[in-house]
Structure formats: C-alpha cells, structure tokens
Design a protein around this motif. Structure first.
Motif: not given
Lengths: 98, 613
Positions: A22, A54, A57-58, A61, A64, A89, A91, B470, B491
């Motif tokens: 974060t 996460s 990951l955001r 994403l 991507q 997840t 991904f 998400f 996920g």
C-alpha cells in the motif's frame, strides 16, 4: 522499495526491489504513468521483489490494461511467494510470466 | 530549504555597509577640507611669525647701530661750545653718516647738514614730530626707516639723543649706509632660521638683490630663487604661492629698514601635516566604523535574526503537524505580539481541524454503522436451523473497510456464504465493497449457479470501474439438506476445510481472476460434498498477513496450527480464537489491513450448542 528503470528505444525494463504494498504502490504507479507513453515492450523484473500486496496487484493490473492497448507486458524472475500470489488471485491467467 | 531570497542579516549587512561607507566617505572628505584649510592657516601663521621675528631682529639691530652712532655724535657735540653746519659736516664725514640735524629747545632745526632743513619746525610733520618726545622725559629715540615729512621721496632712518645744553641731535641714515652696518648681522639672521622644517627666509635689499639666503645666493638677484614680487599688486603679510627653488611654496613678505624679508614654506610640507592628520583620523575611523559595524550586526543577529529562527523552528514544528507547539519568543514587544498572533492562529486552526475531524468522525462512524449493518451481525442467525452453525466477524483497519462477508438463503435449502476483499482500504474500498456485495447478492438470489454469479457480477463491476479497483471473492452455495457444496473462487485465498475425522487443510482449487479486474472473464464451478462434522473456515489476507513489530507475517502455517488446536470448537469459538491469537501476535504494532473471517460447521456438530443444550 527501489525502482530501477532502463529505457531502450521502445522497451522499458523496470526492476523492483523490496516490498510492493500500500505504501510503495503509488511510487510505481507514478513511475509507470510518467514512463509508459510510447513504450511498446514493458518488462517488470521481480528478481529482488520480496512481497506483493493487493495494492501492488492493482498497479500491475492497470499496467497490463495499458500495455494491452499499446504493446505487451512481461513479468520476469518471479519468486515462489509471489508466483503463489499470482496463482491464488488468478493474475497468472492474465499476466505473461516468464 | 534553499531559497533565492536573501537572508535578513545579508540585506541588513549590505545596507549597513552602504550607510557606513557613505558616512565614512563624508567624514573623510569633510576632514580633508578642514585639515587642508587648517594646514594652510598653520603655514600662514608660521610664515607670519617668522617674518615678524626676523623683522624684529633686523630692526633691533639697526636701531642699536644707529643709536650707538648718535650717542657718539651727541658726546662730541656736548664737548663743543658752538655748533654750526661746518662742525656737523665734519662729524658726518667722521662717522660716515648721511645727515645730522641739531634742534633747539623750541623744536627748530638750527644746524644741519641738509641745506633745505635749516629752520624747519619739527612739529610740522608727523614723522618729525615723534622726536618732540625728547623734550618730555626720554633721552633717546629711534625711528624705523621711512619717508621724511619734508620730502616724502626721501627715505631716512633717524635717531635722536638729548643734548646737555638743551635741544637734541638727530642723526639720519640712508638705507645703503645703515645696511652696510647691519648686513653682516642680517646675513646671519637667515642662517639658522627654519620656517617649519623645509621652509626658509630670504632677505633682499631695495634693488632686489639677495642679502641673506640659506642657499648662499647673496649678491644675486631674487630671480635666481624663482620668486618674483610686485609690491604694487602684492600686499605685505598676504600669503601667495610661488615656485621657489623648484618647489611650490607658500610665501609671504614684509619690508623693514629697506629690506624685503620673504618667508617661504613648501606646500608639500603643509600637505604632509594634513595627510598625516587625515591618515591617522581615517585609520581610527575605520576601526571605529568596523567596531560599530560588527556590533550592530551582532545586535541585529541576536535580537532579530535568532528570534526569527526560533519562531521559524516553532512554525516548522506546527507545519509538521505538532499543533500543540507554542511560539514563545517574548524578548520584545514585536516578537511578543507575533508569538501571540501565531498562537491564536494555530488555536483557531486547531479548532477548525477539531471541528472538521469531529464531523468526519461522526460521518465515518455513521458509515461504519451502515457498512456493518449491511452484513449479517446477529448470531446465531438462523436459530431454527440445526443443520449448520455459522459465525463471521470483521475488524476493519480504519473506520470503514474493503472486506466483507455475507450469507443468506437463496432458496429454502440453499445457503449462500461468501467472503471478499476489495483492493485498498478506507472509503473508496468501502463504497466498492457495498456495490460488489449488493451485486453478488442480487445475482445469487436470482437463482444463478455460483460461477454464473461471478461471471455476471464481474461484467457489471467492470463497467465504469475508472478507479481500477478489484475485489477477490470466494463464494459457496451449500444445500444444507444434502451437504452438497458448489463454490467458485475469484482470486481469493483458499479457505480451510476440516473433515469430521481429520484436521484442517487448505482447500486448493484453481482460482479464477479477481472480480472487476478484466472484462470477459469466465469462472469455473467446483463441487464438494460436506458431511456432518465437517468445518470450513474462510478468511481474508488480513489474517495471514497481519504483521508484528518485527515485520514478521502471521502466516498460513500458524493459522493452520491454531485451527487444528481448536478441534471441534463451534464457529464462534473458532473466530474468537483466531482473532485473539492474531492480536497477541501483532502486539503493539498497528493493524494495516482489514481482518475478516467466516466459519461454518456443517450438521449440528457444534460443541457450543451442545453445552447450551
């Protein structure tokens, strides 16, 4: 976290080290926002990345999605812990992991 | 922080330097002018003093000389019975003098060597009348060299001595004659006389020939010195500038006894005294101004700059968020007022912040209540149902969070239960969570299969997801009668499953992609048969990624061990045990992520209920 970037023509290689969570995700997000325009091949090198949350990951994403429009994106040298996170997840389905 | 602006002390120094320099220049120029004038006046007074000294010496010498002669003549006359012009002429020749007049008691010249003076009354002219004094007390009198009353073109120096028979004798000298007598003396006068250290006296006779001069130019015309004097246009005792012996000099002259005495002093000597005086004063001024400069600078630094720094430090602390910092510079009225102003501004700011914080707190508390009330929170939720025991808990890191759990019957025998985790925290996550939760519920209640619920919800969540949020989710549909469980994973962390006769194990299944991450994702359905005594535990990564002060993660193994240590416990007891263990592990460290869990025991195997019963 340290972000080490190398731009060669239209290829951008970003090597991350430390924790992508974060607190550090906004840093990577800012780097990508500044450097992605014009890039056709984005390589994210996770060899020295210890942890991915996460929030991280955001950002991946978002990157991507951006690269889907203008080229391709590869995630490279993913360690076991992070590979598991990608697996859990889902991904791993949408990322190109080498 | 580096700034292009100057420091106060620098500006102050600059201006102080300018002012001090101007003051210094002004005083130096003023001093220069004063000293120049003063040195000129000194030179003039020195010239005048020397002139009058020499004049006195010369006139004393000539007075003495003439009186001595006059006494000789008087002595001779006193011895004579009769006095006539012939006797006088003889005396003139004997003593080599110019003129002898003998005056009777009435003041009339009755014998003289000058044919025109016979019978002249001494009282008739100012010059001659001065000798009348010899009738009243004084026995001798000398006059300086000057024109005679009788004939102003005739210059004489006279001396008178009283005669024994009454009346007096007057002896007169022409300039050439008495100068012969005193020239030797006059030559000596200038030898040892200095005007200042480099100046001198030059004495010339009426023909402008040098009589005395330190350079040994006696007999030569004054021209050799470079001096030129025009008595008609240049008054006596008035200073003038001329080149003497090649040096620019202040000069002054006076006439005495047929001589012209010139005092000369080089201007460079006058300038030297001025230069020395200005130099010394300037040096002292530099020291005084430098001391003043340093003192004022130190004072300003001490009184102003240091206080400003102190206030600045306090302000920095306030800016960094230490609003309880009090500015307390009380050394002067201005700083006192400034301190008070800043303090009251900060107080007002604090009040506003407190008001805003109170409002936000109230709103967040309200939002939290809404969020929590959106999730089932009454346990046990279905007191009439003996087929299962369910319990769930959520502990948000902030007032509102992005985790959620949910469970509800989608038809008479099918219980939907799920857990989810929105990326991020706080209000954005909470809003996305509410949307996701409502969407999943409406899909599930419409009778869709579990994978269709996710596929539909994902498509809808992707619409207008500008923020790129998400959500990971795990959802199960359990037929409470048959124990048949269908589930899908978007996920999310795999749940833990314990069979009635075994221990907890991670329920690995191939996970689909997170919800709202990408359009067009299709999710897969998994199936599982639950038997009485089976237990399933769902959680979010807030549990396994809880961190202690040393940045160690709680971890999946620790969770697994803990759950196994509470074999057979009811759903509520399991949830409480996990939370208690996580709290112990984390200790004083701050909770970073929302912690959410849900536990389901299938077919009335709850120890808790048995105890209650």
């Amino acid at each position: 976290m340290t972000v080490d970037k190398k731009l060669t023509g239209t290829e951008l290689i970003i090597a991350l080290a430390g924790r992508l969570d974060t607190t550090t995700a906004p840093q990577l997000e800012a780097e990508l926002k500044a450097n992605l325009p014009g890039v056709e091949h984005l390589v994210l090198d996770f060899a020295a990345l210890d942890y991915l949350s996460s929030a991280g990951l955001r950002v991946l994403l978002a990157a991507q999605k951006q690269m889907n429009k203008q080229g391709d994106m590869v995630v490279r040298s993913v360690n076991e812990t992070i590979a598991e996170i990608f697996e859990v997840t889902g991904f791993s389905d949408i990322l190109t992991i080498e | 922080m580096k700034s292009k602006n100057k420091r106060i002390s620098q500006s102050f120094l600059r201006w102080l330097l300018v002012l001090v320099s101007v003051a210094f220049l002004a005083t130096t120029v003023f001093l220069w002018i004063i000293q120049t004038r003063l040195s000129e006046e000194n030179a003039i007074s020195l010239l005048a003093l020397n002139l009058s000294d020499v004049r006195e010496d010369v006139s004393d010498a000539s007075d003495e000389n003439l009186l001595k002669l006059t006494h000789h003549v008087a002595d001779d006359l006193n011895r004579m019975k009769t006095i006539d012009n012939a006797v006088l002429q003889e005396l003139v020749n004997r003593y080599d003098i110019t003129e002898i007049n003998v005056i009777n008691e009435e003041g009339i010249i009755f014998a003289t060597t000058h044919p025109d003076f016979m019978g002249y009354d001494m009282r008739n002219g100012e010059q001659s009348a001065e000798f009348i004094g010899l009738f009243y007390g004084s026995t001798e009198y000398v006059q300086d060299y000057r024109p005679t009353t009788y004939d102003p073109s005739l210059f004489r120096k006279y001396a008178g001595v009283r005669l024994q028979r009454g009346g007096f004798v007057q002896v007169g000298y022409g300039a050439e004659r008495f100068q012969q007598d005193i020239d030797e003396f006059v030559v000596g006068v200038t030898r040892n006389r200095h005007v200042g250290s480099g100046g001198c006296i030059i004495i010339v006779d009426e023909a402008w020939n040098i009589v005395s001069d330190r350079m040994g130019n006696e007999g030569k015309n004054l021209d050799v010195t470079g001096l030129w004097i025009d008595t008609s246009s240049m008054p006596e005792n008035k200073v003038f500038v001329a080149d003497v012996y090649g040096q620019s000099c202040y000069c002054m002259y006076q006439s005495v006894e047929g001589y012209c005495i010139v005092a000369v002093m080089p201007r460079s000597e006058a300038a030297l005294s001025r230069n020395v005086s200005v130099g010394v004063t300037t040096a002292m001024q530099i020291m005084v101004f430098a001391a003043l400069f340093i003192m004022v600078f130190m004072l300003v630094k001490r009184l102003v700059v240091n206080n400003i720094y102190q206030i600045n430090d306090s302000l920095s602390a306030i800016t960094e968020g230490k609003l309880d910092t009090v500015v307390n510079v009380r050394s002067h009225v201005e700083f006192d007022e400034l301190s008070n102003d800043i303090n009251s501004t900060v107080d007002t700011l604090k009040r506003y912040i407190a008001d805003a914080a109170a409002r936000i707190d109230a709103e967040l508390a309200f939002a939290k209540a809404i969020q929590h009330s959106a999730m089932p929170s009454v346990f046990p939720p279905y007191p009439g149902r003996k087929e299962f025991d369910i319990h769930a808990a959520m502990f948000t890191a902030k007032e509102v969070g992005g985790d959620f759990y949910d469970f509800y019957f989608v038809d008479e025998d099918t219980l939907a239960f799920l857990i989810a985790d929105v990326s991020g925290k706080g209000i954005p996550a909470a809003m996305f969570m509410m949307q996701s939760k409502a969407l999943l519920k409406s899909c599930a209640e419409s009778g869709m299969s579990v994978e269709a619920v996710f596929t539909t919800a994902n498509a809808k969540l992707c619409e207008g997801n500008e923020a790129g949020m998400f959500v990971t989710a795990w959802m199960g549909l359990l037929n409470v009668k048959t124990g048949q469980l269908t589930f899908a994973n978007a996920g999310h962390n795999p749940p833990l499953l314990r069979r009635a006769d075994g221990s907890f194990e991670y329920l690995k299944s191939r996970a689909g992609f997170v919800l709202a991450g990408m359009e067009g994702i299709r999710y897969r359905k998994n199936e599982l048969q639950l038997n009485p005594g089976d237990q399933i535990y769902l959680y979010t990564d807030g549990v396994t990624e809880a961190t202690d002060a040393a940045q160690t993660l709680y971890g999946e193994q620790r969770l697994l061990d803990l759950l196994n240590a509470h074999h057979g416990a009811c759903a509520k007891a399991i949830c409480e045990a996990v939370k208690a263990d996580v709290d112990t592990f984390v200790g004083e460290a701050e909770q970073f992520d929302d912690i959410t869990m849900l536990c389901l025991n299938y077919a009335g195997s709850c120890v808790h209920e048995e105890v209650d019963a």
